[in-house]
Scaffold this active site. Structure first.
Site, mmCIF file in Angstrom:
data_model
loop_
_atom_site.group_PDB
_atom_site.id
_atom_site.type_symbol
_atom_site.label_atom_id
_atom_site.label_comp_id
_atom_site.label_asym_id
_atom_site.label_seq_id
_atom_site.Cartn_x
_atom_site.Cartn_y
_atom_site.Cartn_z
ATOM 1 N N LEU A 28 0.839 -1.204 0.000
ATOM 2 C CA LEU A 28 0.000 0.000 0.000
ATOM 3 C C LEU A 28 0.874 1.254 0.000
ATOM 4 O O LEU A 28 2.050 1.197 0.356
ATOM 5 C CB LEU A 28 -0.913 -0.035 1.227
ATOM 6 C CG LEU A 28 -1.927 -1.198 1.217
ATOM 7 C CD1 LEU A 28 -2.554 -1.413 2.586
ATOM 8 C CD2 LEU A 28 -3.004 -0.959 0.161
ATOM 9 N N PRO A 29 0.282 2.413 -0.385
ATOM 10 C CA PRO A 29 1.119 3.598 -0.593
ATOM 11 C C PRO A 29 1.913 4.064 0.630
ATOM 12 O O PRO A 29 3.087 4.378 0.509
ATOM 13 C CB PRO A 29 0.104 4.672 -1.033
ATOM 14 C CG PRO A 29 -1.051 3.916 -1.562
ATOM 15 C CD PRO A 29 -1.108 2.633 -0.812
ATOM 16 N N THR A 64 6.358 0.675 2.192
ATOM 17 C CA THR A 64 7.317 1.515 2.909
ATOM 18 C C THR A 64 6.508 2.490 3.761
ATOM 19 O O THR A 64 5.807 3.341 3.216
ATOM 20 C CB THR A 64 8.219 2.283 1.919
ATOM 21 O OG1 THR A 64 8.781 1.344 1.004
ATOM 22 C CG2 THR A 64 9.335 3.007 2.653
ATOM 23 N N LYS A 114 15.233 -0.259 4.720
ATOM 24 C CA LYS A 114 14.679 0.196 3.437
ATOM 25 C C LYS A 114 14.898 1.708 3.250
ATOM 26 O O LYS A 114 15.274 2.156 2.172
ATOM 27 C CB LYS A 114 13.174 -0.145 3.400
ATOM 28 C CG LYS A 114 12.361 0.559 2.355
ATOM 29 C CD LYS A 114 12.697 0.119 0.955
ATOM 30 C CE LYS A 114 11.931 0.982 -0.061
ATOM 31 N NZ LYS A 114 12.350 0.710 -1.428
ATOM 32 N N LYS A 139 8.234 10.800 -0.036
ATOM 33 C CA LYS A 139 7.697 10.218 1.210
ATOM 34 C C LYS A 139 8.782 9.429 1.933
ATOM 35 O O LYS A 139 8.998 9.589 3.138
ATOM 36 C CB LYS A 139 6.514 9.295 0.880
ATOM 37 C CG LYS A 139 6.022 8.465 2.059
ATOM 38 C CD LYS A 139 5.294 7.187 1.643
ATOM 39 C CE LYS A 139 6.218 6.160 1.069
ATOM 40 N NZ LYS A 139 5.625 4.824 0.896
HETATM 41 P P1 NAD Z 1 0.827 2.142 -6.145
HETATM 42 O O1 NAD Z 1 0.195 3.447 -5.801
HETATM 43 O O2 NAD Z 1 1.079 1.782 -7.581
HETATM 44 O O3 NAD Z 1 -0.027 0.926 -5.499
HETATM 45 C C1 NAD Z 1 -0.743 1.015 -4.310
HETATM 46 C C2 NAD Z 1 -2.066 0.293 -4.513
HETATM 47 O O4 NAD Z 1 -2.773 0.298 -3.270
HETATM 48 C C3 NAD Z 1 -2.966 0.967 -5.546
HETATM 49 O O5 NAD Z 1 -3.356 0.046 -6.552
HETATM 50 C C4 NAD Z 1 -4.165 1.453 -4.721
HETATM 51 O O6 NAD Z 1 -5.404 1.416 -5.424
HETATM 52 C C5 NAD Z 1 -4.155 0.465 -3.565
HETATM 53 N N1 NAD Z 1 -4.850 0.976 -2.381
HETATM 54 C C6 NAD Z 1 -4.760 2.206 -1.824
HETATM 55 N N2 NAD Z 1 -5.554 2.293 -0.740
HETATM 56 C C7 NAD Z 1 -6.132 1.085 -0.600
HETATM 57 C C8 NAD Z 1 -7.064 0.547 0.343
HETATM 58 N N3 NAD Z 1 -7.531 1.293 1.337
HETATM 59 N N4 NAD Z 1 -7.454 -0.730 0.183
HETATM 60 C C9 NAD Z 1 -6.976 -1.485 -0.854
HETATM 61 N N5 NAD Z 1 -6.104 -1.033 -1.768
HETATM 62 C C10 NAD Z 1 -5.691 0.239 -1.653
HETATM 63 O O7 NAD Z 1 2.199 2.090 -5.310
HETATM 64 P P2 NAD Z 1 3.449 1.137 -5.568
HETATM 65 O O8 NAD Z 1 4.427 1.857 -6.420
HETATM 66 O O9 NAD Z 1 2.956 -0.207 -5.958
HETATM 67 O O10 NAD Z 1 4.076 1.104 -4.096
HETATM 68 C C11 NAD Z 1 3.494 0.331 -3.056
HETATM 69 C C12 NAD Z 1 4.435 0.415 -1.855
HETATM 70 O O11 NAD Z 1 5.724 -0.142 -2.218
HETATM 71 C C13 NAD Z 1 4.697 1.840 -1.371
HETATM 72 O O12 NAD Z 1 4.773 1.852 0.018
HETATM 73 C C14 NAD Z 1 6.041 2.189 -2.018
HETATM 74 O O13 NAD Z 1 6.743 3.173 -1.282
HETATM 75 C C15 NAD Z 1 6.738 0.850 -2.014
HETATM 76 N N6 NAD Z 1 7.740 0.639 -3.058
HETATM 77 C C16 NAD Z 1 7.514 1.034 -4.349
HETATM 78 C C17 NAD Z 1 8.499 0.795 -5.327
HETATM 79 C C18 NAD Z 1 8.294 1.191 -6.780
HETATM 80 O O14 NAD Z 1 9.275 1.133 -7.543
HETATM 81 N N7 NAD Z 1 7.099 1.561 -7.200
HETATM 82 C C19 NAD Z 1 9.690 0.157 -4.985
HETATM 83 C C20 NAD Z 1 9.862 -0.274 -3.662
HETATM 84 C C21 NAD Z 1 8.887 -0.033 -2.711
#
Ligand code: NAD
Length: 283
Positions: free
Chosen positions: A61-62, A90, A165, A234
């Site tokens: 999740l975000p 994260t 991380k 963030k």
């Molecule tokens: P993203 O925004 O693409 O995905 C998050 C998903 O969570 C979305 O599909 C959203 O609809 C869903 N969501 C939000 N609120 C929700 C709820 N209440 N119930 C159910 N689903 C819900 O983000 P991401 O890039 O996939 O990142 C996810 C996590 O991983 C974050 O914490 C980010 O910091 C971490 N991260 C991302 C990357 C990257 O390269 N994108 C790399 C490492 C870590």
């Protein structure tokens, strides 16, 4: 055993797909639309509460606020059979510590297990998984964790995975910003970006930006890392908060966070690789 998975975004969708491909039975949910994001063969839930019927639930999740809201829904669910929440998001040290206490109070083991390696690593199942929690649980979950990527047990205390991380992303953000300034300087001097990157990769300036982001996403003008400046800023804010809380060194991190805040303000929710044109002065 059925595993729950909540959050099928840029990272969550490919990680859930790898779990399914490894033969794990899944029940999944994303509030933006589960059907479009669910991996083949997974059961699609209509709510967080439905997913809480699984004993182990993965989250991607975000941020910490969203994880706290989802955790509250899990705790309130009368369908709940969940005894472990493995949080791949994260969220920062503070959020992980309080989530562990809150979920622990109702008998749910919260383990922070943030990942690194980007969307490419999530697809290829090569992300580093920085798991903080009981060693027995880490061992019991070896199969699904290995389906997601390369698991490391960083410690037994909630928040330690987050600390690992965040310090990693601080280094990644530093490499991106510093390499952007260096390449911009080289371009001013009439040097060719592709040649510069090739030389850096054969020299002591080599880093993750010269090894991957510049040759694959920035120089070809794709800017498609799938990691937004919102999420990177963030992470940096969480890193700085952690450093301030710990009273450790921040002479470099303070101005670096300032630079990423300015980039975010100029290009809200842009791909984080666009730091290069931002630093260079617009493109
Ligand atoms: P993203 O925004 O693409 O995905 C998050 C998903 O969570 C979305 O599909 C959203 O609809 C869903 N969501 C939000 N609120 C929700 C709820 N209440 N119930 C159910 N689903 C819900 O983000 P991401 O890039 O996939 O990142 C996810 C996590 O991983 C974050 O914490 C980010 O910091 C971490 N991260 C991302 C990357 C990257 O390269 N994108 C790399 C490492 C870590």
């Amino acid at each position: 055993m059925v595993f729950g998975f909540i959050g099928l975004g840029n990272m969550g969708a490919p990680m859930a797909a790898n779990l399914a491909a490894a033969g794990c039975e899944l029940i999944v949910y994303d509030k933006a639309g589960t059907a479009e994001r669910a991996p083949e063969g997974a059961t699609q839930a209509a709510s967080v509460a439905e997913v809480s019927a699984a004993e182990t639930v993965f989250l991607s999740l975000p941020d910490g606020a969203v994880v706290a809201a989802v955790a509250a829904e899990i705790m309130a669910s009368n369908q709940r059979r969940t005894t472990a929440v493995i949080d791949l998001s994260t969220v920062g040290v503070e959020a992980a510590t309080s989530l562990s206490a809150e979920l622990g109070a109702v008998g749910v083991n919260y383990c922070d297990a943030p990942v690194s390696g980007g969307t490419a690593g999530a697809k290829a199942a090569t992300v580093a998984v920085m798991f903080a929690g009981p060693a027995e649980l880490f061992e019991a979950l070896a199969e699904p964790l290995q389906a997601i990527g390369k698991p490391f047990l960083v410690g037994g205390q909630a928040g330690q995975g987050q600390a690992m991380k965040l310090l990693n992303n601080y280094l990644s953000a530093t490499a991106m910003a510093a390499t952007s300034e260096a390449i911009a300087f080289g371009v001013e001097q009439g040097l060719d970006p592709t040649l510069m990157v090739e030389i850096l990769n054969a020299s002591s300036g080599q880093n993750t930006a010269t090894g991957d982001k510049f040759p694959n996403r920035i120089i070809p003008g794709k800017y498609d890392a799938g990691f937004t400046n919102t999420l990177m800023t963030k992470d940096l804010e969480l890193y700085l908060a952690g450093v301030q809380g710990a009273g450790s060194a921040k002479r470099l991190s303070e101005p670096l966070v300032g630079l990423w805040r300015d980039f975010l303000a100029a290009e809200p929710d842009g791909d984080f690789t666009r730091i290069y044109p931002f630093v260079k002065g617009g493109e």
